[in-house]
Scaffold this motif. Structure first.
Motif, PDB file in Angstrom:
ATOM      1  N   PRO A  85      29.546  16.931  28.619  1.00  0.00           N
ATOM      2  CA  PRO A  85      30.658  16.455  29.469  1.00  0.00           C
ATOM      3  C   PRO A  85      31.851  17.417  29.428  1.00  0.00           C
ATOM      4  CG  PRO A  85      29.823  14.686  28.061  1.00  0.00           C
ATOM      5  CD  PRO A  85      29.135  15.950  27.622  1.00  0.00           C
ATOM      6  N   LYS A  86      32.474  17.618  30.576  1.00  0.00           N
ATOM      7  CA  LYS A  86      33.550  18.606  30.704  1.00  0.00           C
ATOM      8  C   LYS A  86      34.808  18.240  29.914  1.00  0.00           C
ATOM      9  CE  LYS A  86      31.201  21.141  33.538  1.00  0.00           C
ATOM     10  NZ  LYS A  86      30.108  21.804  32.899  1.00  0.00           N
ATOM     11  N   ASN A  87      34.919  16.979  29.504  1.00  0.00           N
ATOM     12  CA  ASN A  87      36.096  16.587  28.728  1.00  0.00           C
ATOM     13  C   ASN A  87      35.845  16.628  27.215  1.00  0.00           C
ATOM     14  OD1 ASN A  87      34.376  14.448  28.629  1.00  0.00           O
ATOM     15  ND2 ASN A  87      35.926  12.900  29.099  1.00  0.00           N
ATOM     16  N   LYS A  88      34.649  17.047  26.803  1.00  0.00           N
ATOM     17  CA  LYS A  88      34.307  17.145  25.381  1.00  0.00           C
ATOM     18  C   LYS A  88      35.172  18.212  24.713  1.00  0.00           C
ATOM     19  CE  LYS A  88      31.212  16.644  21.908  1.00  0.00           C
ATOM     20  NZ  LYS A  88      30.881  15.373  21.298  1.00  0.00           N
ATOM     21  N   GLU A  89      35.623  17.921  23.500  1.00  0.00           N
ATOM     22  CA  GLU A  89      36.377  18.922  22.746  1.00  0.00           C
ATOM     23  C   GLU A  89      35.381  19.935  22.187  1.00  0.00           C
ATOM     24  OE1 GLU A  89      38.657  17.462  19.433  1.00  0.00           O
ATOM     25  OE2 GLU A  89      39.809  19.309  19.311  1.00  0.00           O
ATOM     26  N   ILE A  90      35.561  21.169  22.548  1.00  0.00           N
ATOM     27  CA  ILE A  90      34.671  22.250  22.108  1.00  0.00           C
ATOM     28  C   ILE A  90      35.508  23.310  21.408  1.00  0.00           C
ATOM     29  CG2 ILE A  90      33.080  24.056  22.844  1.00  0.00           C
ATOM     30  CD1 ILE A  90      32.378  22.261  25.226  1.00  0.00           C
ATOM     31  N   VAL A  91      35.077  23.664  20.210  1.00  0.00           N
ATOM     32  CA  VAL A  91      35.777  24.704  19.443  1.00  0.00           C
ATOM     33  C   VAL A  91      34.799  25.855  19.239  1.00  0.00           C
ATOM     34  CG1 VAL A  91      36.938  25.293  17.290  1.00  0.00           C
ATOM     35  CG2 VAL A  91      37.159  22.989  18.235  1.00  0.00           C
ATOM     36  N   ILE A  92      35.151  27.028  19.722  1.00  0.00           N
ATOM     37  CA  ILE A  92      34.316  28.204  19.496  1.00  0.00           C
ATOM     38  C   ILE A  92      34.973  29.098  18.455  1.00  0.00           C
ATOM     39  CG2 ILE A  92      33.260  28.154  21.779  1.00  0.00           C
ATOM     40  CD1 ILE A  92      35.100  30.507  22.523  1.00  0.00           C
ATOM     41  N   TYR A  93      34.142  29.830  17.749  1.00  0.00           N
ATOM     42  CA  TYR A  93      34.675  30.779  16.776  1.00  0.00           C
ATOM     43  C   TYR A  93      33.703  31.928  16.616  1.00  0.00           C
ATOM     44  CZ  TYR A  93      31.413  29.152  13.155  1.00  0.00           C
ATOM     45  OH  TYR A  93      30.291  28.856  12.443  1.00  0.00           O
ATOM     46  N   CYS A  94      34.221  33.033  16.097  1.00  0.00           N
ATOM     47  CA  CYS A  94      33.377  34.173  15.756  1.00  0.00           C
ATOM     48  C   CYS A  94      33.706  34.588  14.331  1.00  0.00           C
ATOM     49  CB  CYS A  94      33.566  35.326  16.726  1.00  0.00           C
ATOM     50  SG  CYS A  94      32.559  36.761  16.306  1.00  0.00           S
ATOM     51  N   GLY A  95      34.792  35.302  14.148  1.00  0.00           N
ATOM     52  CA  GLY A  95      35.205  35.696  12.813  1.00  0.00           C
ATOM     53  C   GLY A  95      34.585  36.979  12.307  1.00  0.00           C
ATOM     54  N   CYS A  96      33.903  37.709  13.173  1.00  0.00           N
ATOM     55  CA  CYS A  96      33.279  38.969  12.742  1.00  0.00           C
ATOM     56  C   CYS A  96      34.320  40.040  12.449  1.00  0.00           C
ATOM     57  CB  CYS A  96      32.290  39.466  13.787  1.00  0.00           C
ATOM     58  SG  CYS A  96      33.022  40.029  15.338  1.00  0.00           S
ATOM     59  N   CYS A  97      35.481  39.937  13.091  1.00  0.00           N
ATOM     60  CA  CYS A  97      36.522  40.948  12.960  1.00  0.00           C
ATOM     61  C   CYS A  97      37.824  40.358  13.500  1.00  0.00           C
ATOM     62  CB  CYS A  97      36.125  42.205  13.721  1.00  0.00           C
ATOM     63  SG  CYS A  97      35.746  41.914  15.458  1.00  0.00           S
ATOM     64  N   PRO A  98      38.928  41.081  13.414  1.00  0.00           N
ATOM     65  CA  PRO A  98      40.189  40.553  13.978  1.00  0.00           C
ATOM     66  C   PRO A  98      40.069  40.242  15.470  1.00  0.00           C
ATOM     67  CG  PRO A  98      40.604  42.443  12.570  1.00  0.00           C
ATOM     68  CD  PRO A  98      39.110  42.341  12.724  1.00  0.00           C
ATOM     69  N   PHE A  99      40.825  39.237  15.914  1.00  0.00           N
ATOM     70  CA  PHE A  99      40.821  38.828  17.332  1.00  0.00           C
ATOM     71  C   PHE A  99      40.912  40.010  18.283  1.00  0.00           C
ATOM     72  CE2 PHE A  99      42.513  34.189  17.418  1.00  0.00           C
ATOM     73  CZ  PHE A  99      41.263  33.739  17.070  1.00  0.00           C
ATOM     74  N   VAL A 100      41.794  40.943  17.966  1.00  0.00           N
ATOM     75  CA  VAL A 100      42.052  42.068  18.870  1.00  0.00           C
ATOM     76  C   VAL A 100      40.780  42.857  19.144  1.00  0.00           C
ATOM     77  CG1 VAL A 100      43.345  44.218  19.129  1.00  0.00           C
ATOM     78  CG2 VAL A 100      44.432  42.227  18.100  1.00  0.00           C
ATOM     79  N   LYS A 101      39.916  42.976  18.134  1.00  0.00           N
ATOM     80  CA  LYS A 101      38.712  43.791  18.278  1.00  0.00           C
ATOM     81  C   LYS A 101      37.459  42.992  18.597  1.00  0.00           C
ATOM     82  CE  LYS A 101      40.373  47.179  14.957  1.00  0.00           C
ATOM     83  NZ  LYS A 101      40.133  47.828  13.669  1.00  0.00           N
ATOM     84  N   CYS A 102      37.506  41.671  18.501  1.00  0.00           N
ATOM     85  CA  CYS A 102      36.294  40.843  18.625  1.00  0.00           C
ATOM     86  C   CYS A 102      35.662  40.963  20.015  1.00  0.00           C
ATOM     87  CB  CYS A 102      36.603  39.386  18.330  1.00  0.00           C
ATOM     88  SG  CYS A 102      35.108  38.360  18.381  1.00  0.00           S
ATOM     89  N   PRO A 103      34.390  41.342  20.066  1.00  0.00           N
ATOM     90  CA  PRO A 103      33.723  41.461  21.367  1.00  0.00           C
ATOM     91  C   PRO A 103      33.116  40.142  21.862  1.00  0.00           C
ATOM     92  CG  PRO A 103      32.255  42.213  19.648  1.00  0.00           C
ATOM     93  CD  PRO A 103      33.558  41.831  18.972  1.00  0.00           C
ATOM     94  N   ASN A 104      33.194  39.084  21.049  1.00  0.00           N
ATOM     95  CA  ASN A 104      32.473  37.843  21.368  1.00  0.00           C
ATOM     96  C   ASN A 104      33.338  36.701  21.895  1.00  0.00           C
ATOM     97  OD1 ASN A 104      29.928  38.903  20.454  1.00  0.00           O
ATOM     98  ND2 ASN A 104      30.763  38.742  18.381  1.00  0.00           N
ATOM     99  N   ILE A 105      34.554  36.584  21.406  1.00  0.00           N
ATOM    100  CA  ILE A 105      35.331  35.396  21.757  1.00  0.00           C
ATOM    101  C   ILE A 105      35.800  35.383  23.207  1.00  0.00           C
ATOM    102  CG2 ILE A 105      36.023  34.781  19.414  1.00  0.00           C
ATOM    103  CD1 ILE A 105      38.671  36.231  19.886  1.00  0.00           C
ATOM    104  N   ARG A 106      36.132  36.515  23.760  1.00  0.00           N
ATOM    105  CA  ARG A 106      36.639  36.536  25.137  1.00  0.00           C
ATOM    106  C   ARG A 106      35.560  36.148  26.157  1.00  0.00           C
ATOM    107  NH1 ARG A 106      39.277  39.692  21.996  1.00  0.00           N
ATOM    108  NH2 ARG A 106      41.542  39.688  22.053  1.00  0.00           N
ATOM    109  N   PRO A 107      34.353  36.724  26.080  1.00  0.00           N
ATOM    110  CA  PRO A 107      33.328  36.275  27.037  1.00  0.00           C
ATOM    111  C   PRO A 107      32.998  34.790  26.887  1.00  0.00           C
ATOM    112  CG  PRO A 107      32.581  38.240  25.859  1.00  0.00           C
ATOM    113  CD  PRO A 107      33.878  37.825  25.252  1.00  0.00           C
ATOM    114  N   ALA A 108      32.938  34.306  25.644  1.00  0.00           N
ATOM    115  CA  ALA A 108      32.603  32.894  25.415  1.00  0.00           C
ATOM    116  C   ALA A 108      33.721  31.985  25.924  1.00  0.00           C
ATOM    117  CB  ALA A 108      32.355  32.653  23.924  1.00  0.00           C
TER     118      ALA A 108
END
Length: 142
Positions: A85-108
Motif C-alpha cells: 500500500p502506498k501509505n505504508k511507512e517504508i524505511v530504506i537504508y544502505c550504510g556502505c559508505c557516507p551519504f555523499v558517496k553512496c551509489p544505492n540510496i538515491r536510485p532506491a
C-alpha cells in the motif's frame, strides 16, 4: 557574442552540476537511527517495512534487496514494492559508505517517490552502517 555564448555555457554547466548533486529527499524524510532502534526494541515495527538497498540486510527485521545501483536490484525493489500500500511507512537504508558517496540510496529513494509512496523514509546513516548502527549496539539480524 562569443563571450556571451561561453558565459551561458558556463552558467548552464554549474546549474547542471548543482542539480545532479541535489539529494532527492527532504530533511523531514530522514529517520534517526535511534528512533528506529527504539521501535525495534519495543516491537513497534509492525507498520514499518525496513529495506536494505546495500550489500547486506543488517538491521533486525529488514529485507535484503541488494545494491540498487545495479539495474536488476532496482527492478527487484520495484517488484517487491508493487503490491505494498502506498501509505505504508517504508524505511530504506544502505550504510556502505557516507551519504555523499553512496551509489544505492538515491536510485532506491527516487523509485519510492516515483511509485507514489507517501511515507517513504531514508535511515539517516551519514557515515556508514558500522559507525551509525553497529557501534551503537542497535538491533541486528544476527
Amino acid at each position: 557574442m562569443k563571450y556571451l555564448f561561453i558565459m551561458v555555457c558556463f552558467v548552464c554547466s554549474i546549474f547542471s552540476q548543482a542539480q545532479q548533486t541535489q539529494d532527492p529527499w527532504k530533511d523531514s524524510q530522514l529517520m534517526d537511527p535511534a528512533l528506529l532502534a527504539s521501535r525495534i526494541v519495543k516491537h513497534k515495527t509492525k507498520d514499518v517495512l525496513i529495506i536494505s538497498v546495500g550489500p547486506e540486510a543488517i538491521i533486525k527485521g529488514s529485507v535484503d534487496i541488494g545494491p540498487t545501483h545495479e539495474p536488476e536490484n532496482l527492478e527487484k525493489l520495484r517488484n517487491y514494492l508493487k503490491d505494498i500500500p502506498k501509505n505504508k511507512e517504508i524505511v530504506i537504508y544502505c550504510g556502505c559508505c557516507p551519504f555523499v558517496k553512496c551509489p544505492n540510496i538515491r536510485p532506491a529513494f527516487n523509485l519510492l517517490m516515483e511509485m507514489g509512496f507517501k511515507n517513504g523514509k531514508l535511515l539517516n546513516l551519514p557515515k556508514n552502517i558500522k559507525t551509525d548502527w553497529l557501534d551503537k549496539d542497535y538491533p541486528t539480524n544476527d
